[in-house]
Design a protein around this motif. Structure first.
Motif, mmCIF file in Angstrom:
data_model
loop_
_atom_site.group_PDB
_atom_site.id
_atom_site.type_symbol
_atom_site.label_atom_id
_atom_site.label_comp_id
_atom_site.label_asym_id
_atom_site.label_seq_id
_atom_site.Cartn_x
_atom_site.Cartn_y
_atom_site.Cartn_z
ATOM 1 N N PHE A 82 39.440 42.229 48.503
ATOM 2 C CA PHE A 82 40.227 43.418 48.429
ATOM 3 C C PHE A 82 39.130 44.687 48.355
ATOM 4 C CE2 PHE A 82 43.149 40.617 46.718
ATOM 5 C CZ PHE A 82 44.547 40.965 47.149
ATOM 6 N N ALA A 86 39.291 43.793 43.136
ATOM 7 C CA ALA A 86 40.562 42.958 42.197
ATOM 8 C C ALA A 86 39.967 41.925 41.414
ATOM 9 C CB ALA A 86 41.439 42.659 43.288
ATOM 10 N N LEU A 87 38.855 42.132 40.713
ATOM 11 C CA LEU A 87 38.532 40.746 39.728
ATOM 12 C C LEU A 87 39.210 41.093 38.401
ATOM 13 C CD1 LEU A 87 34.883 40.923 40.279
ATOM 14 C CD2 LEU A 87 36.434 39.333 41.499
ATOM 15 N N PHE A 88 39.465 39.759 37.973
ATOM 16 C CA PHE A 88 40.276 39.885 36.484
ATOM 17 C C PHE A 88 39.139 40.246 35.439
ATOM 18 C CE2 PHE A 88 42.291 36.544 39.061
ATOM 19 C CZ PHE A 88 43.598 37.152 39.107
ATOM 20 N N PRO A 89 39.330 41.608 34.646
ATOM 21 C CA PRO A 89 38.298 42.043 33.908
ATOM 22 C C PRO A 89 38.082 41.227 32.795
ATOM 23 C CG PRO A 89 40.210 43.789 34.511
ATOM 24 C CD PRO A 89 40.577 42.224 34.959
ATOM 25 N N TRP A 90 39.041 40.408 32.535
ATOM 26 C CA TRP A 90 38.999 39.543 31.034
ATOM 27 C C TRP A 90 38.524 38.163 31.271
ATOM 28 C CZ3 TRP A 90 43.259 41.941 32.927
ATOM 29 C CH2 TRP A 90 44.018 41.327 33.652
ATOM 30 N N LYS A 91 38.141 38.073 32.629
ATOM 31 C CA LYS A 91 37.410 36.792 32.884
ATOM 32 C C LYS A 91 36.068 36.854 33.362
ATOM 33 C CE LYS A 91 41.691 34.459 34.501
ATOM 34 N NZ LYS A 91 41.742 33.380 33.438
ATOM 35 N N THR A 92 35.220 36.047 33.003
ATOM 36 C CA THR A 92 33.672 36.041 33.408
ATOM 37 C C THR A 92 33.817 35.886 34.845
ATOM 38 O OG1 THR A 92 33.361 33.526 33.302
ATOM 39 C CG2 THR A 92 32.925 35.112 31.206
ATOM 40 N N GLU A 95 34.611 32.264 35.553
ATOM 41 C CA GLU A 95 36.135 32.061 35.466
ATOM 42 C C GLU A 95 36.894 32.603 36.631
ATOM 43 O OE1 GLU A 95 36.067 31.875 30.435
ATOM 44 O OE2 GLU A 95 36.705 33.951 31.526
ATOM 45 N N PHE A 131 30.593 39.565 32.657
ATOM 46 C CA PHE A 131 31.936 40.151 32.892
ATOM 47 C C PHE A 131 31.784 41.072 34.109
ATOM 48 C CE2 PHE A 131 32.784 38.442 28.633
ATOM 49 C CZ PHE A 131 34.107 38.041 28.820
ATOM 50 N N HIS A 133 32.748 44.136 34.935
ATOM 51 C CA HIS A 133 32.450 45.425 34.712
ATOM 52 C C HIS A 133 30.611 45.612 34.213
ATOM 53 C CE1 HIS A 133 31.906 45.795 29.986
ATOM 54 N NE2 HIS A 133 32.571 44.505 30.230
ATOM 55 N N ARG A 147 35.031 33.907 45.174
ATOM 56 C CA ARG A 147 36.236 33.576 44.801
ATOM 57 C C ARG A 147 37.077 33.138 46.056
ATOM 58 N NH1 ARG A 147 40.132 37.842 41.424
ATOM 59 N NH2 ARG A 147 40.095 38.816 43.643
ATOM 60 N N ASP B 189 46.838 46.773 37.075
ATOM 61 C CA ASP B 189 46.499 47.014 38.483
ATOM 62 C C ASP B 189 47.385 46.253 39.482
ATOM 63 O OD1 ASP B 189 45.020 47.663 40.870
ATOM 64 O OD2 ASP B 189 43.036 47.196 40.075
ATOM 65 N N SER B 191 46.589 45.530 42.431
ATOM 66 C CA SER B 191 45.605 44.509 43.324
ATOM 67 C C SER B 191 45.355 43.154 42.542
ATOM 68 C CB SER B 191 44.561 45.321 43.769
ATOM 69 O OG SER B 191 43.825 45.627 42.689
ATOM 70 N N LEU B 192 45.393 43.298 41.335
ATOM 71 C CA LEU B 192 45.077 42.292 40.412
ATOM 72 C C LEU B 192 46.422 41.243 40.502
ATOM 73 C CD1 LEU B 192 43.662 43.383 36.939
ATOM 74 C CD2 LEU B 192 42.601 42.380 39.011
ATOM 75 N N ALA B 195 45.893 39.693 43.614
ATOM 76 C CA ALA B 195 44.902 38.727 43.848
ATOM 77 C C ALA B 195 45.632 37.309 43.171
ATOM 78 C CB ALA B 195 43.983 39.225 42.927
ATOM 79 N N ARG B 290 36.855 40.487 25.212
ATOM 80 C CA ARG B 290 36.444 40.398 26.379
ATOM 81 C C ARG B 290 36.870 41.648 27.506
ATOM 82 N NH1 ARG B 290 37.104 35.332 29.372
ATOM 83 N NH2 ARG B 290 35.928 33.777 28.264
ATOM 84 N N TRP B 291 37.601 42.580 26.882
ATOM 85 C CA TRP B 291 38.114 43.487 27.717
ATOM 86 C C TRP B 291 36.987 44.723 27.535
ATOM 87 C CZ3 TRP B 291 40.980 40.065 26.641
ATOM 88 C CH2 TRP B 291 42.107 39.728 27.187
ATOM 89 N N PRO B 292 36.724 45.220 28.832
ATOM 90 C CA PRO B 292 35.604 46.365 29.236
ATOM 91 C C PRO B 292 35.823 47.465 27.875
ATOM 92 C CG PRO B 292 36.905 45.775 31.073
ATOM 93 C CD PRO B 292 37.571 45.141 30.181
ATOM 94 N N ARG B 295 34.700 46.289 24.253
ATOM 95 C CA ARG B 295 33.375 46.029 23.938
ATOM 96 C C ARG B 295 32.400 47.222 23.920
ATOM 97 N NH1 ARG B 295 33.257 41.283 27.111
ATOM 98 N NH2 ARG B 295 33.614 43.021 28.646
#
Ligand code: ATP
Ligand code: MG
Lengths: 264, 296
Positions: A82, A86-92, A95, A131, A133, A147, B189, B191-192, B195, B290-292, B295
């Motif tokens: 995308f 569109a990466l999952f922000p709560w996953k490394t 992951e 992560f 971000h 991915r 989002d 797009s998430l 995905a 883990r959330w932006p 942290r």
């Protein structure tokens, strides 16, 4: 193995008096391991084409086939990259790359090897446990590409994947993608606004008409690329300086220009 | 006002200048005054000073200068003896610890019920258009009814015991949990979700690893509001009809015209509300590590 076929495909959004014809009679074949770029005026339906292959939108006339089968729903055989990552922000990073493999029930050991391979392929080893971000835009898009690649999809769908990146990063990513296409060739459908990007990356470039979009012409780049030995040139600017490149670029540019003028 | 603001602005500038200077001389030879100022400017110190100031004003207004009418507004000494009375001798049929235990128990049970029903319902409404269409009209109609308006019915059905209060707390705490979980899902989002579908995510994992995590920051916002609603409602319910609890203490103290005991009850509620909110914040910080946003 992966091929895409648009067979007289059309798309109407909504119904009744508010119906909106976005695509009409799109016909295009993308062969196995071929890299096809689509360019066209804004709003002509490029994203819609890609979303139909991905299975996010259904066709309202004609057919869209992947490997000879009608597309019915999204799935990991058609990986999407995308524009907004569109990466999952709560996953490394790790992951994120592993997620699709888990969904495919790939055994743990094998999964680890595949993820390591994908990280190495995109030069992400040192960011495995970061992560999203915490990474730059270019790095995030590398993760998104990793991915997609790790799933070993039949086709790879990219909608302006470098559109959100700055000019320098974009060039790096373009070179990276060419390298990737040499190491691990895949069937790719690539949407872009950049004519140069399309010519540099693609085997063929499809130009779309203004709305309702259809394929206006398809320009062969591959024969020129091999004939003029572009692949021997290391850097993107060297390729873009060749006469053959400039010629193709101008040809596509003119074709696009006609559509834009007609639209106004 | 304007001059005050500009004076503050000036002070800020000076301070950054000082920082620049001290950085350039490697922090040596700091003038004593600014060292003090820096220490006093630390947030915990400021907070402690602020509490001390309120205490001071309290002493001044009651014991020292008797600005507040005696007998209406308690002195710190009166407060202290009422606190000791409620803790050791007992008041309103039990010790303060007993009242606190009963109130806390009801809040925790009511809040847990609201959490266990409200969050899943909100998640369901957020992720399914059909569920939203079914639930939304009923929910929209129930929502404007103040939780306290349920008290008569709750007492009629369940009596003056714990059950009626749990029911009212549940109803009050339920609403923010539902709304925020719902908004949380809707705010994910798009797009998430796309995905995740593209990656072949099965339904259970979609909920557990995409929808819940995506909505989590707002789920916690909802829980915080729910907790607040739970305390508000509990105290009100106990004041209307109860035989124990902090709200009951307030009610009895009012009938006894006993201002210092009223203050004990009020401050107890304050401390309880604050400490439960703090406990929830600790959980939130851990879960959202883990959330932006969590942290930064
Ligand atoms: N979900 C939708 N509902 C209604 N109309 C839509 C929807 N998605 C897209 N459209 C319309 O269909 C047309 C084609 O949209 P699409 O996003 O495919 O264009 P595009 O070629 O990708 O444009 P751009 O170059 O700006 O990305 C546009 O006019 C758009 O407004
Ligand atoms: Mg688009």
């Amino acid at each position: 193995m992966g091929s895409i076929r648009f067979e007289n495909s059309g798309k109407t959004y909504g119904n009744g008096p508010g119906a909106f014809l976005a695509l009409e009679g799109v016909t295009l074949d993308v062969a196995d391991k071929e890299f096809v770029a689509i360019v066209g005026p804004s709003g002509c339906g490029k994203t819609t084409c890609l979303r139909m292959v991905a299975g996010f939108e259904s066709v309202t006339s004609g057919r869209v086939l992947v490997n000879g089968k009608d597309v019915v729903a999204p799935g990991p055989d058609r990986a999407v990259v995308f524009q907004q990552f569109a990466l999952f922000p709560w996953k490394t990073v790790e992951e994120n790359i592993e997620f699709g493999l888990r969904n495919k029930n790939v055994p743990k050991g094998e999964r680890r090897d595949l993820v390591q391979g994908a990280l190495a392929l995109m030069g992400l080893e040192s960011h495995a446990s970061a992560f999203p971000h915490q990474l730059s835009g270019g790095m995030q898009q590398r993760v998104a590409i990793a991915r997609a690649y790790v799933l070993d999809p039949a086709v790879l769908l990219m909608d302006e994947p470098f559109g959100a990146l700055d000019a320098q990063t974009r060039v790096v990513m373009q070179e990276e993608l060419v390298r990737l296409a040499r190491v691990q060739p895949r069937t790719v459908l690539f949407i872009t606004h950049g004519v140069e990007e399309a010519v540099y990356l693609a085997d063929r470039v499809a130009v779309m008409t203004r709305r309702p979009g259809r394929i206006k012409e398809v320009i062969d780049v591959k024969s020129v690329r091999t004939g003029e030995k572009w692949d021997d040139l290391e850097r993107i600017e060297d390729v873009m300086d060749t006469e053959s490149f400039v010629h193709l670029r101008t040809q596509i540019w003119k074709s696009l220009r006609e559509e834009k003028i007609a639209a106004n | 006002m304007a001059t005050e603001a500009s004076a503050v602005g000036l002070d800020r500038n000076q301070r950054t200048d000082e920082k620049a200077v001290s950085a350039s001389v490697a922090g040596r030879k700091l003038p004593g005054r600014s060292k003090w100022r820096k220490m006093l400017a630390r947030p915990p110190v400021i907070s402690a000073l602020s509490v001390a100031a309120v205490l001071l004003i309290w002493f001044a207004a009651t014991s020292w200068f008797q600005l507040a009418p005696a007998g209406r507004f308690p002195t710190p000494q009166e407060f202290w003896s009422s606190l000791r009375q409620s803790l050791f001798a007992g008041y309103a049929g039990g010790t303060l610890v007993g009242h606190v235990w009963n109130s806390l128990r009801l809040v925790v049970i009511g809040f847990a019920c609201a959490f266990l029903t409200g969050v899943p319902l909100g998640l369901l409404m957020g992720s399914s258009r059909t569920a939203e269409a079914v639930i939304n009209p009923i929910f929209s109609l129930m929502r404007p009814i103040p939780p306290l308006a349920w008290i008569p019915l709750a007492i009629l059905w369940l009596g003056l015991g714990s059950a009626a209060k749990v029911m009212v707390i549940w109803l009050a705490a339920f609403v923010p949990s539902v709304i925020n979980s719902y908004t949380g899902v809707r705010g994910i989002d798009k797009s998430l979700i796309a995905a995740a579908r593209m990656l072949g995510t099965p339904r259970g994992r979609m909920i557990g690893e995409v929808i819940v995590p995506g909505a989590l920051p707002l789920i916690f916002t909802g829980l915080r509001l729910s907790l607040q609603a739970a305390w508000t409602t509990l105290v009100a319910a106990e004041m209307v009809g109860a035989l124990t609890g902090v709200g009951f203490v307030l009610n009895v103290a009012q009938q006894d015209i006993y201002p210092s005991m009223i203050l004990v009850g009020m401050l107890t509620v304050g401390v309880l509300g604050w400490s439960t909110t703090w406990a929830l914040a600790v959980v939130e910080r851990r879960m959202l590590a883990r959330w932006p946003q969590g942290r930064s």
